[in-house]
Design a protein around this motif. Structure first.
Motif, PDB file in Angstrom:
ATOM      1  N   PRO A 167       0.798  -1.243   0.000  1.00 52.43           N
ATOM      2  CA  PRO A 167       0.000   0.000   0.000  1.00 52.43           C
ATOM      3  C   PRO A 167       0.826   1.286   0.000  1.00 52.43           C
ATOM      4  O   PRO A 167       0.494   2.229  -0.722  1.00 52.43           O
ATOM      5  N   SER A 168       1.901   1.340   0.775  1.00 50.32           N
ATOM      6  CA  SER A 168       2.707   2.566   0.804  1.00 50.32           C
ATOM      7  C   SER A 168       3.436   2.812  -0.518  1.00 50.32           C
ATOM      8  O   SER A 168       3.696   3.960  -0.881  1.00 50.32           O
ATOM      9  N   PHE A 169       3.760   1.750  -1.262  1.00 57.20           N
ATOM     10  CA  PHE A 169       4.332   1.939  -2.601  1.00 57.20           C
ATOM     11  C   PHE A 169       3.266   2.442  -3.564  1.00 57.20           C
ATOM     12  O   PHE A 169       3.533   3.303  -4.407  1.00 57.20           O
ATOM     13  N   MET A 170       2.057   1.898  -3.443  1.00 60.51           N
ATOM     14  CA  MET A 170       0.945   2.380  -4.273  1.00 60.51           C
ATOM     15  C   MET A 170       0.737   3.882  -4.053  1.00 60.51           C
ATOM     16  O   MET A 170       0.443   4.632  -4.991  1.00 60.51           O
ATOM     17  N   ALA A 171       0.916   4.328  -2.806  1.00 60.70           N
ATOM     18  CA  ALA A 171       0.758   5.749  -2.487  1.00 60.70           C
ATOM     19  C   ALA A 171       1.829   6.591  -3.176  1.00 60.70           C
ATOM     20  O   ALA A 171       1.562   7.724  -3.598  1.00 60.70           O
ATOM     21  N   ILE A 172       3.029   6.038  -3.307  1.00 55.04           N
ATOM     22  CA  ILE A 172       4.096   6.747  -4.027  1.00 55.04           C
ATOM     23  C   ILE A 172       3.657   7.004  -5.468  1.00 55.04           C
ATOM     24  O   ILE A 172       3.771   8.122  -5.987  1.00 55.04           O
ATOM     25  N   LYS A 173       3.141   5.966  -6.116  1.00 58.27           N
ATOM     26  CA  LYS A 173       2.664   6.099  -7.502  1.00 58.27           C
ATOM     27  C   LYS A 173       1.553   7.141  -7.602  1.00 58.27           C
ATOM     28  O   LYS A 173       1.545   7.976  -8.511  1.00 58.27           O
ATOM     29  N   ASP A 174       0.624   7.085  -6.645  1.00 56.91           N
ATOM     30  CA  ASP A 174      -0.542   7.973  -6.686  1.00 56.91           C
ATOM     31  C   ASP A 174      -0.180   9.440  -6.467  1.00 56.91           C
ATOM     32  O   ASP A 174      -0.882  10.337  -6.955  1.00 56.91           O
TER      33      ASP A 174
END
Length: 329
Positions: free
Chosen positions: A127-134
């Protein structure tokens, strides 16, 4: 219920099963090991019904839907292709194979047999990597990605004492880049695609593998700077620098604390709630794809796995790391 067979009875398989225990649709069905004693011991420990000392027999078993491969890197391609030829979905530990040629063969086998193949690179699903992308757009044009993963190997003491364990054997396609440098590389590919040029340096150990190294990936308007080591430790965080701000990442292999630092001095916490054993997310994705009749992940795509292999091939060429698998394939 997706019925899994396991290839490999090591600490990573223990971690895998711990993560999978939180997924309702996961069932451990079978364990493979070259040693019957190890297979039975591991199966009993984790409640698996079947044990095998022959991979082909396991691959052909009708009571198994998917195989998780956590064997040495040099064995990934041959084992995965055998399993896929027998209609099994394959979740294969990173790196997917010894080199790009093997990766292409694995992808071809997945396509021709209509099964799912996915590289078990966990960080891209966290999830925290997904937040980087977002939130990447908030830092404006990206100019530099820096990632460092330096972790003194528990097996390096033995190496220094004259005993070469698996982690430092070229015949198993091991070494610093393949084992942990890929954790720095794969997110760069996921976020920014393939670079236009690659420059690599590394320290060759007497065994023939790299103990540490660095790679500079050049893109049209930015660069990625990657450092990795199995013979030293580092406490450095990682960051993505943009013209309007910087994203600070605590650990590139398993991002948890992610902070957006704006040029005006303000900050934004991008960290997401997530489970402690982050292998959960890759297993959950893999099972979801099977249930949806998908044969490729939209995150750990074939293209990204192949790009990672091609970059590592070029980096190894520049450093001077050659595996027996390179001449076999």
């Amino acid at each position: 219920m997706i019925r899994f067979g396991l290839i490999g009875t090591n600490w990573i398989t223990d971690r895998f099963l711990d993560a999978a225990s939180g997924i309702d649709d996961f069932q451990l069905k079978a364990v493979y090991s070259r040693s019957e004693e190890k297979a039975k011991e591991f199966a009993q420990k984790h409640g698996a019904e079947l044990t095998f000392t022959d991979i082909e027999t396991m691959a052909k078993h009708e009571g198994i839907d998917a195989i998780y491969i956590a064997s040495p890197n040099a064995l990934h391609a041959e084992q995965a292709i055998l399993c896929m030829q027998n209609g099994k979905h394959v979740l294969c530990e990173k790196p997917l194979a010894s080199n790009a040629k093997e990766v292409k063969e694995m992808i071809a086998a997945a396509k021709s047999n209509g099964v799912l193949l996915m590289e078990a690179m966990k960080s891209t699903f966290i999830p925290s990597f997904m937040a980087i992308k977002d939130h990447l757009h908030k830092i404006g044009p990206v100019r530099r990605y820096t990632a460092s993963f330096c972790q003194y190997s528990s097996r390096y003491d033995a190496y220094r004492a004259g005993e070469i364990l698996n982690a430092f054997k070229p015949e198993l396609s091991n070494g610093s880049l393949m084992d942990i440098g890929i954790y720095c590389l794969y997110p760069a590919i996921t976020l920014f695609g393939k670079p236009t040029s690659i420059k690599a340096n590394g320290l060759l150990l007497d065994s023939g593998v790299d103990g540490q190294g660095s790679i500079l990936l050049q893109y049209d308007e930015m660069e990625a700077v990657i450092t990795y080591s199995k013979i030293t430790d580092s406490a450095l965080p990682n960051e993505i620098q943009g013209e309007d701000g910087t994203i600070l990442i605590d650990k590139i292999s398993s991002p948890a604390k992610v902070t957006l630092l704006k040029r005006d001095g303000s900050t934004e916490d991008l960290s997401q709630p997530q489970v402690s054993n982050t292998m959960f997310y890759e297993i959950n994705e893999f099972i979801s794809l099977i249930k949806a009749n998908k044969t490729e992940s939209a995150i750990n795509t074939f293209e990204r796995s192949l790009a990672a292999a091609e970059i590592m091939d070029e980096a190894r060429k520049q450093i001077g790391v050659v595996y027996p698998a390179d001449t076999h394939s």
